[in-house]
Design an enzyme around this catalytic site. Structure first.
Site, mmCIF file in Angstrom:
data_model
loop_
_atom_site.group_PDB
_atom_site.id
_atom_site.type_symbol
_atom_site.label_atom_id
_atom_site.label_comp_id
_atom_site.label_asym_id
_atom_site.label_seq_id
_atom_site.Cartn_x
_atom_site.Cartn_y
_atom_site.Cartn_z
ATOM 1 N N GLN A 187 0.831 -1.210 0.000
ATOM 2 C CA GLN A 187 0.000 0.000 0.000
ATOM 3 C C GLN A 187 0.862 1.256 0.000
ATOM 4 O O GLN A 187 0.339 2.358 -0.137
ATOM 5 C CB GLN A 187 -0.871 0.031 1.258
ATOM 6 C CG GLN A 187 -1.857 -1.105 1.389
ATOM 7 C CD GLN A 187 -2.481 -1.100 2.780
ATOM 8 O OE1 GLN A 187 -2.118 -1.895 3.636
ATOM 9 N NE2 GLN A 187 -3.410 -0.198 3.019
ATOM 10 N N HIS A 207 -0.969 1.724 -4.550
ATOM 11 C CA HIS A 207 -1.276 3.149 -4.445
ATOM 12 C C HIS A 207 -0.240 4.020 -5.135
ATOM 13 O O HIS A 207 -0.204 5.230 -4.921
ATOM 14 C CB HIS A 207 -1.436 3.537 -2.969
ATOM 15 C CG HIS A 207 -2.568 2.816 -2.310
ATOM 16 N ND1 HIS A 207 -2.635 2.591 -0.945
ATOM 17 C CD2 HIS A 207 -3.689 2.246 -2.829
ATOM 18 C CE1 HIS A 207 -3.739 1.936 -0.660
ATOM 19 N NE2 HIS A 207 -4.394 1.706 -1.783
#
Length: 357
Positions: A187, A207
């Site tokens: 992430q 991300h």
């Protein structure tokens, strides 16, 4: 008493005659009176709520007979306030950091080492907690970004370009090198997995990566990997970096996926590899993630499979996560501490990071 009298007076003013109803509705004065009644009732309810709340904060032995009668008459309010209190306490407990004692942590790491050795296809999910040792704040820890913002405190912005891969990053890279880890789903957008030497093909940065900008006009997309943060001019729904592609002259854009956005770039997000890895995994190791975002991606958890065929889950995190009840093992410890013990248990050295190529 004054509020009750005012309310009765307002109710008297607000009484609607049959003739008024037959004539097609309330007059202006009747509508104003009805609104006044509604507001007075709401104020009475709020005052009763405050009274009951004050009484509930007292010890039972300290409550007067009158206060006891008020609680008996306000059973619904008592139930509501007690429910609120339980929810607040539950949320507070979930935000607390818990550490296993050293002996218990070592026992758990031995169990984790056995799972790593026996795994046929191990996928690692990483969150902000693996980068805190590099002085990059996490989000939901005691000094995390969201925690500080909720408390109205400022968040310091350091120079992330100076950050170096942590012991956990370097350990993951070595585990992949030794073919014990097949894929990493992160992430984080801090680029530290890439700096650790982990191959691009072996990771999915869901991300984005703050050091990568791309030209989407070129086919395939042309990537530019920088040594500086490319996001200084970008924001939510505003991704152009201000630089242009040396090949076609089009505007370059960052790769960051903000909250409220859906990532559409093939790389460095690499969603295809992430979902393929999750479907093949028999073991998933989650490091330093609250899993509050990752839990929203059902393809990462094989939810279409029956529970008996889903991967075994191992979680390393100091705080509660929404996947704790599903985990085969939860280790309450700092990621670097756990990975140091794990690499020792596996008999593997941890490479040192060097900026010199």
């Amino acid at each position: 008493m004054r509020r009750r009298a005012a309310c009765r007076e307002a109710e008297a003013e607000a009484r609607v005659s049959p003739g008024a109803m037959a004539a097609g509705g309330l007059s202006r004065s009747e509508r104003k009176a009805a609104e006044r009644v509604r507001r007075l009732r709401e104020e009475q309810q709020r005052e009763r709520l405050r009274q009951v709340s004050r009484i509930l904060r007292k010890a039972v032995a300290e409550r007067s007979a009158e206060e006891g009668r008020l609680l008996a008459e306000s059973e619904d309010l008592v139930t509501e306030l007690q429910g609120r209190s339980r929810r607040r306490e539950g949320l507070k407990r979930r935000q607390e950091e818990v550490c296993d004692d050293p002996e218990e942590l070592r026992r758990k790491v031995r169990e984790l080492a056995g799972a790593v050795r026996n795994a046929k296809y191990l996928v690692v999910y990483t969150g902000a907690g693996i980068s805190t040792a590099a002085s990059i704040p996490d989000y939901r820890g005691p000094n995390g970004v969201w925690t500080l913002l909720q408390k109205g405190r400022s968040v310091s912005a350091g120079d992330l370009s100076e950050a170096e891969p942590t012991l956990t990053h370097m350990s993951i890279a070595r585990l992949h090198e030794q073919k014990l880890v097949q894929h990493v789903v992160s992430q984080n957008c801090d680029g530290l997995h890439l700096r650790s030497g982990l191959p691009r093909s072996a990771m999915s940065e869901l991300h984005g990566n703050m050091y990568i900008e791309v030209c989407t006009a070129c086919t395939p997309n042309r990537e530019y990997v920088r040594v500086f943060d490319v996001t200084e001019r970008t924001a939510l729904h505003r991704h152009q970096t201000g630089r242009t592609c040396h090949k076609c002259g089009a505007q370059l854009r960052d790769t960051i996926v903000h909250f409220g956005e859906r990532g559409t770039l093939g790389q460095p997000l690499n969603w295809e590899a992430a979902t393929q890895a999750a479907s093949k995994a028999d073991t998933i190791l989650c490091l330093g993630s609250s899993l509050k975002v990752l839990k929203k991606y059902p393809h990462l958890w094989c939810m279409t499979k029956p529970p008996s065929r889903r991967p075994k889950l191992y979680i390393v995190n100091l705080q509660w996560t929404p996947k704790d009840d599903w985990a085969a093992l939860k280790l309450h410890g700092k990621c670097d501490d756990v990975m140091r013990l794990l690499m020792d248990e596996l008999g593997l050295d941890i490479p040192h990071y060097s900026r010199v190529l």
